[in-house]
Design a protein around this motif. Sequence first.
Motif, mmCIF file in Angstrom:
data_model
loop_
_atom_site.group_PDB
_atom_site.id
_atom_site.type_symbol
_atom_site.label_atom_id
_atom_site.label_comp_id
_atom_site.label_asym_id
_atom_site.label_seq_id
_atom_site.Cartn_x
_atom_site.Cartn_y
_atom_site.Cartn_z
ATOM 1 N N ASN A 181 -7.311 -36.844 10.011
ATOM 2 C CA ASN A 181 -8.429 -35.972 10.241
ATOM 3 C C ASN A 181 -8.943 -35.866 11.620
ATOM 4 O OD1 ASN A 181 -9.121 -34.759 7.348
ATOM 5 N ND2 ASN A 181 -8.301 -36.731 7.016
ATOM 6 N N SER A 182 -8.197 -36.591 12.653
ATOM 7 C CA SER A 182 -8.777 -36.654 13.956
ATOM 8 C C SER A 182 -8.150 -35.527 15.011
ATOM 9 C CB SER A 182 -8.542 -37.906 14.540
ATOM 10 O OG SER A 182 -9.153 -38.941 13.764
ATOM 11 N N ARG A 183 -7.598 -34.438 14.343
ATOM 12 C CA ARG A 183 -7.191 -33.336 15.269
ATOM 13 C C ARG A 183 -6.155 -33.972 16.473
ATOM 14 N NH1 ARG A 183 -12.596 -30.154 15.384
ATOM 15 N NH2 ARG A 183 -12.712 -29.637 12.837
ATOM 16 N N LEU A 184 -5.224 -34.748 15.968
ATOM 17 C CA LEU A 184 -4.249 -35.296 17.055
ATOM 18 C C LEU A 184 -3.393 -34.220 17.668
ATOM 19 C CD1 LEU A 184 -3.466 -38.617 15.370
ATOM 20 C CD2 LEU A 184 -5.230 -38.323 17.053
ATOM 21 N N PRO A 185 -3.031 -34.737 18.977
ATOM 22 C CA PRO A 185 -1.963 -33.704 19.487
ATOM 23 C C PRO A 185 -0.709 -33.768 18.338
ATOM 24 C CG PRO A 185 -2.758 -34.913 21.123
ATOM 25 C CD PRO A 185 -3.270 -35.622 19.889
ATOM 26 N N HIS A 186 0.028 -32.543 18.236
ATOM 27 C CA HIS A 186 0.937 -32.599 17.470
ATOM 28 C C HIS A 186 0.819 -33.043 15.919
ATOM 29 C CE1 HIS A 186 3.629 -31.306 20.852
ATOM 30 N NE2 HIS A 186 2.826 -32.216 21.749
ATOM 31 N N GLY A 187 -0.278 -32.667 15.427
ATOM 32 C CA GLY A 187 -0.731 -32.816 13.992
ATOM 33 C C GLY A 187 0.121 -32.761 12.875
ATOM 34 N N PRO A 188 0.566 -31.150 12.531
ATOM 35 C CA PRO A 188 1.478 -30.898 11.735
ATOM 36 C C PRO A 188 2.900 -31.548 11.958
ATOM 37 C CG PRO A 188 0.022 -28.945 12.755
ATOM 38 C CD PRO A 188 -0.116 -30.172 13.546
ATOM 39 N N ALA A 189 3.289 -31.727 13.318
ATOM 40 C CA ALA A 189 4.736 -32.324 13.475
ATOM 41 C C ALA A 189 4.633 -33.754 12.771
ATOM 42 C CB ALA A 189 5.039 -32.165 14.797
ATOM 43 N N THR A 190 3.348 -34.401 13.109
ATOM 44 C CA THR A 190 3.281 -35.949 12.570
ATOM 45 C C THR A 190 3.208 -35.910 11.097
ATOM 46 O OG1 THR A 190 2.150 -36.518 14.612
ATOM 47 C CG2 THR A 190 1.815 -37.748 12.701
ATOM 48 N N ALA A 220 -0.756 -28.993 21.594
ATOM 49 C CA ALA A 220 0.393 -29.775 22.611
ATOM 50 C C ALA A 220 -0.338 -29.860 23.905
ATOM 51 C CB ALA A 220 1.379 -29.175 22.761
ATOM 52 N N PRO A 221 -0.739 -30.993 24.354
ATOM 53 C CA PRO A 221 -1.291 -31.061 25.867
ATOM 54 C C PRO A 221 -0.501 -30.577 26.945
ATOM 55 C CG PRO A 221 -0.726 -33.298 25.030
ATOM 56 C CD PRO A 221 -0.388 -32.244 24.122
ATOM 57 N N LEU A 222 -1.020 -29.906 27.816
ATOM 58 C CA LEU A 222 -0.414 -29.376 28.970
ATOM 59 C C LEU A 222 -1.104 -30.128 30.068
ATOM 60 C CD1 LEU A 222 -0.341 -25.663 28.112
ATOM 61 C CD2 LEU A 222 1.402 -27.237 27.882
ATOM 62 N N GLU A 223 -0.640 -31.142 30.289
ATOM 63 C CA GLU A 223 -1.366 -32.238 31.436
ATOM 64 C C GLU A 223 -1.536 -31.790 32.682
ATOM 65 O OE1 GLU A 223 -1.056 -37.053 32.641
ATOM 66 O OE2 GLU A 223 0.746 -36.211 31.731
ATOM 67 N N ARG A 224 -0.327 -31.317 33.184
ATOM 68 C CA ARG A 224 -0.414 -31.065 34.675
ATOM 69 C C ARG A 224 -1.252 -29.334 34.547
ATOM 70 N NH1 ARG A 224 5.264 -31.618 36.759
ATOM 71 N NH2 ARG A 224 4.057 -31.385 39.353
ATOM 72 N N LEU A 225 -1.340 -28.709 33.738
ATOM 73 C CA LEU A 225 -2.228 -27.451 33.829
ATOM 74 C C LEU A 225 -3.485 -27.816 33.199
ATOM 75 C CD1 LEU A 225 0.609 -25.089 32.521
ATOM 76 C CD2 LEU A 225 0.171 -25.559 34.692
ATOM 77 N N LEU A 282 1.370 -38.288 25.981
ATOM 78 C CA LEU A 282 2.850 -39.180 26.162
ATOM 79 C C LEU A 282 3.864 -38.185 26.631
ATOM 80 C CD1 LEU A 282 2.592 -40.703 22.523
ATOM 81 C CD2 LEU A 282 2.141 -41.730 24.830
ATOM 82 N N PRO A 283 4.860 -38.563 27.312
ATOM 83 C CA PRO A 283 5.807 -37.744 28.025
ATOM 84 C C PRO A 283 6.706 -37.114 26.925
ATOM 85 C CG PRO A 283 6.736 -39.905 28.169
ATOM 86 C CD PRO A 283 5.136 -40.122 27.532
ATOM 87 N N SER A 284 6.735 -37.271 25.468
ATOM 88 C CA SER A 284 7.549 -36.640 24.713
ATOM 89 C C SER A 284 6.634 -36.315 23.268
ATOM 90 C CB SER A 284 8.734 -37.206 24.450
ATOM 91 O OG SER A 284 9.314 -36.548 23.442
ATOM 92 N N SER A 285 6.795 -34.962 22.908
ATOM 93 C CA SER A 285 6.071 -34.948 21.722
ATOM 94 C C SER A 285 6.717 -35.674 20.499
ATOM 95 C CB SER A 285 6.144 -33.339 21.127
ATOM 96 O OG SER A 285 7.517 -32.965 20.957
#
Length: 528
Positions: free
Chosen positions: A286-295, A433-438, A245-248
């Motif tokens: 429990n699925s280790r999603l991106p930004h889990g603690p923030a969620t 946090a995914p670094l899509e372009r990298l 997603l474009p924003s965390s």
Amino acid sequence: MLPRATVPSDVSCCPLPSPPSPCHPAVRCPCVTVHHLDTLLLAFSVILLVAVVAVRLASRSALPSLLLYLGIGVALGQDGLGIAFDDASLTQVLGYAALVVILAEGGLSTSWTSIRPSVPAAAVLATVGTGVSVAVTATGAHLLTGADWRLSLLLGAVVSSTDAAAVFSVLRRVPLPSRLSGLLEAESGFNDAPVVILVVAFATTGPVDTWYVLLGSIVAQLAIGLVLGLAVGRLGALALRRVALPSSGLYPIAVVALTLFAYAGGALLDGSGFLAVYICALVLGNSRLPHGPATRGFTEGLAWIAQIGMFVLLGLLVNPHTMLHALVPALVVGLVLVLLARPMSVLLTMTPFRIAWREQALLSWAGLRGAVPIVLATIPVVADVPGADQLFNTVFLLVVMFTLLQGPTLPWVARNLGIGDPARAGRLDVESAPLERLHGHLLSLTLAPGSRLAGVEIAELRLPKGAAVTLVVRDGSSFVPGPTTVLRPDDDLLVVATDQVKDRAERRLRAVDRAGKLAGWLERRSEY
């Protein structure tokens, strides 16, 4: 300037805070307009600030915060500042919405690893144990207070559900062994569903003659909720891991939307929406999603707002001067519930699982009640069940009295039973946090007190090739670590990993957090 809505002169609309007058059927009555916004926002902000201060006072005094929130509502109500509110139907709707948010937060913050061994026992306690508790409490209410069987069954069903918010908030401050804390958390998440089904059945039809029809309905609704919760949770987790997603800030919103979808879908399919939302949140958390603690932080804030709003609204609904006649029934039924019904349900359901008597005693005392019974008590009021007002007052007083008794004394009971695990550390939160372009991921984590990562050198982490610790933040300053840098408690770490090794690096960090630098030898390879 925005045009002001016009209303025919024969239509009367209500200036806040007086109750709304009937509106013309063909006209939308602007009883709440933008001109009331300042007052509403001021009142809302003051209530939230007072509630936040109340949390601080509750944590220092060991007094459950729900009582302070209820007190705020009572102080604002008809016997306090004079705000008249008696809409049980609106309270029920908003209460349901708040319970959905609270269950979602509970599922997202519950570690599957910690509750997995306890799930079978928790499922039995939440279903069969709840049935035993309902039967014993209803029998006691009928024999000791003289209530008819319909009201007695309603009372037994309403008060037999442990409250997820109360259990989650209290148990996280009590260092219980993971087996017991996991059992209690899972039970409180599971048992709302069958209790809601029972309360609705008794409120609409009274005692059910064909018990097997009711039992079949409960099983069917629970099965639908379970399947839908698992499906939405797994598909949602798969999608969120694949889509950058474009924003965390969009990840927490997407997760909350998925849990709401699970609840609504379960309810519309005649299943248990409450079970669906809890299972869905448990899978997502429990699925280790991106930004889990923030969620989890986002949903925790939503849950606090839901709790505050729900308790204040329930307090507003109460008129203390009408509740004196319910004091004795509340005390009698509460004693039956706490000293007889709950221990019997625990004894009959937990003995086959070889739960020791000390642990059974703690499970019996830890059956905390909170907002759930009070919200469920509005169902017979809305359904116009004879005696429903008396039932509501009884439930309200029971919750207040026995929360005051059980909540603050739970740590004392645990210590005297010799049950406790003060060294138990919290779960390691790894935010991704995914670094899509990298084609990579940035992992961030904090070493919690008790983490076995403390004292480990960077080289001893043995991260897979393609992952590296790039930054350590310690005591407010940051530096790039070397291979011999020793990690310390409260360190913040940034780890960069390629897409191919991201999951392996995260599993390795969690393994070292649990078992220290020798995790590769002390644990099976599959566990990290």
